[in-house]
Motif scaffolding. Structure first.
Motif, PDB file in Angstrom:
ATOM      1  N   SER A   1      -5.795   2.211  -7.681  1.00  0.00           N
ATOM      2  CA  SER A   1      -6.982   3.058  -7.776  1.00  0.00           C
ATOM      3  C   SER A   1      -6.827   3.925  -9.024  1.00  0.00           C
ATOM      4  O   SER A   1      -5.896   4.726  -9.108  1.00  0.00           O
ATOM      5  CB  SER A   1      -7.113   3.939  -6.532  1.00  0.00           C
ATOM      6  OG  SER A   1      -7.311   3.145  -5.393  1.00  0.00           O
TER       7      SER A   1
ATOM      8  N   THR B   1      -3.782   0.118  -3.248  1.00  0.00           N
ATOM      9  CA  THR B   1      -4.545  -0.194  -2.039  1.00  0.00           C
ATOM     10  C   THR B   1      -3.894  -1.336  -1.265  1.00  0.00           C
ATOM     11  O   THR B   1      -2.955  -1.976  -1.749  1.00  0.00           O
ATOM     12  CB  THR B   1      -5.988  -0.592  -2.394  1.00  0.00           C
ATOM     13  OG1 THR B   1      -5.955  -1.824  -3.125  1.00  0.00           O
ATOM     14  CG2 THR B   1      -6.672   0.480  -3.233  1.00  0.00           C
ATOM     15  N   GLU B   2      -4.423  -1.604  -0.091  1.00  0.00           N
ATOM     16  CA  GLU B   2      -3.863  -2.661   0.757  1.00  0.00           C
ATOM     17  C   GLU B   2      -3.979  -4.049   0.137  1.00  0.00           C
ATOM     18  O   GLU B   2      -3.256  -4.961   0.512  1.00  0.00           O
ATOM     19  CB  GLU B   2      -4.491  -2.652   2.153  1.00  0.00           C
ATOM     20  CG  GLU B   2      -5.987  -2.836   2.177  1.00  0.00           C
ATOM     21  CD  GLU B   2      -6.753  -1.525   1.972  1.00  0.00           C
ATOM     22  OE1 GLU B   2      -7.955  -1.618   1.680  1.00  0.00           O
ATOM     23  OE2 GLU B   2      -6.175  -0.443   2.072  1.00  0.00           O
TER      24      GLU B   2
ATOM     25  N   LYS C   1       0.852  -1.190   0.000  1.00  0.00           N
ATOM     26  CA  LYS C   1       0.000   0.000   0.000  1.00  0.00           C
ATOM     27  C   LYS C   1       0.888   1.240   0.000  1.00  0.00           C
ATOM     28  O   LYS C   1       1.684   1.451   0.913  1.00  0.00           O
ATOM     29  CB  LYS C   1      -0.913   0.007   1.221  1.00  0.00           C
ATOM     30  CG  LYS C   1      -1.853   1.191   1.250  1.00  0.00           C
ATOM     31  CD  LYS C   1      -2.764   1.161   2.456  1.00  0.00           C
ATOM     32  CE  LYS C   1      -3.654   2.391   2.465  1.00  0.00           C
ATOM     33  NZ  LYS C   1      -4.542   2.407   3.623  1.00  0.00           N
TER      34      LYS C   1
ATOM     35  N   SER D   1     -11.555   5.348  -5.743  1.00  0.00           N
ATOM     36  CA  SER D   1     -10.889   4.770  -4.579  1.00  0.00           C
ATOM     37  C   SER D   1     -11.893   3.883  -3.855  1.00  0.00           C
ATOM     38  O   SER D   1     -12.816   4.382  -3.212  1.00  0.00           O
ATOM     39  CB  SER D   1     -10.385   5.873  -3.647  1.00  0.00           C
ATOM     40  OG  SER D   1      -9.793   5.310  -2.503  1.00  0.00           O
ATOM     41  N   GLY D   2     -11.716   2.579  -3.980  1.00  0.00           N
ATOM     42  CA  GLY D   2     -12.668   1.660  -3.359  1.00  0.00           C
ATOM     43  C   GLY D   2     -14.038   1.829  -3.968  1.00  0.00           C
ATOM     44  O   GLY D   2     -14.210   1.704  -5.170  1.00  0.00           O
TER      45      GLY D   2
END
Length: 130
Positions: free
Chosen positions: A102, A96-97, A83, A125-126
């Motif tokens: 993203s 991301t983790e 990340k 993002s997500g």
């Protein structure tokens, strides 16, 4: 800022494609005669993504090895250090983790003079967008 709203590169990666082609003539590739002509005037469109993938891997591996010098083959430990954010050759990179990037989408148009006209940029993002 390394990328305008239009997606046009600025800053240290502005001439990335030309740099790739130029450096192919250097060691270890030494591609001189074979790389002459228009076919080799620009790097692949995917070269910036390849650059950023290697850069990401190198940074994650360095972080992993700084915590555990014997963690060279530990993919789980590598993922725990993946990340990050950085400005890469393909633009702003946000990982991301879970190791996914993203994305940022650029919507452009051309005006009557065939000049680039930025319309919008969308960062994902997500489950959220901005």
């Amino acid at each position: 800022m390394f990328q305008r709203e239009s997606g046009v590169r600025e800053g240290p990666y502005r001439n990335f494609s030309q740099e790739v082609v130029s450096r192919m003539k250097d060691s270890p590739f030494l591609c001189t005669k074979e790389c002459e002509g228009g076919r080799f005037a620009a790097a692949s469109l995917y070269a910036p993504q390849l650059h950023d993938a290697f850069y990401l891997y190198g940074r994650a591996l360095n972080s992993t090895l700084s915590l555990n010098p014997n963690g060279i083959g530990n993919g789980k430990a590598l993922l725990e250090n993946i990340k990050m954010k950085f400005e890469g050759a393909s633009g702003d990179v946000v990982i991301t983790e879970n190791g996914t990037r993203s994305p940022t989408f650029y919507i452009n148009a051309l005006n009557e003079k065939a000049e680039d006209l930025p319309i919008a940029s969308i960062f994902v993002s997500g489950n959220t967008t901005t």
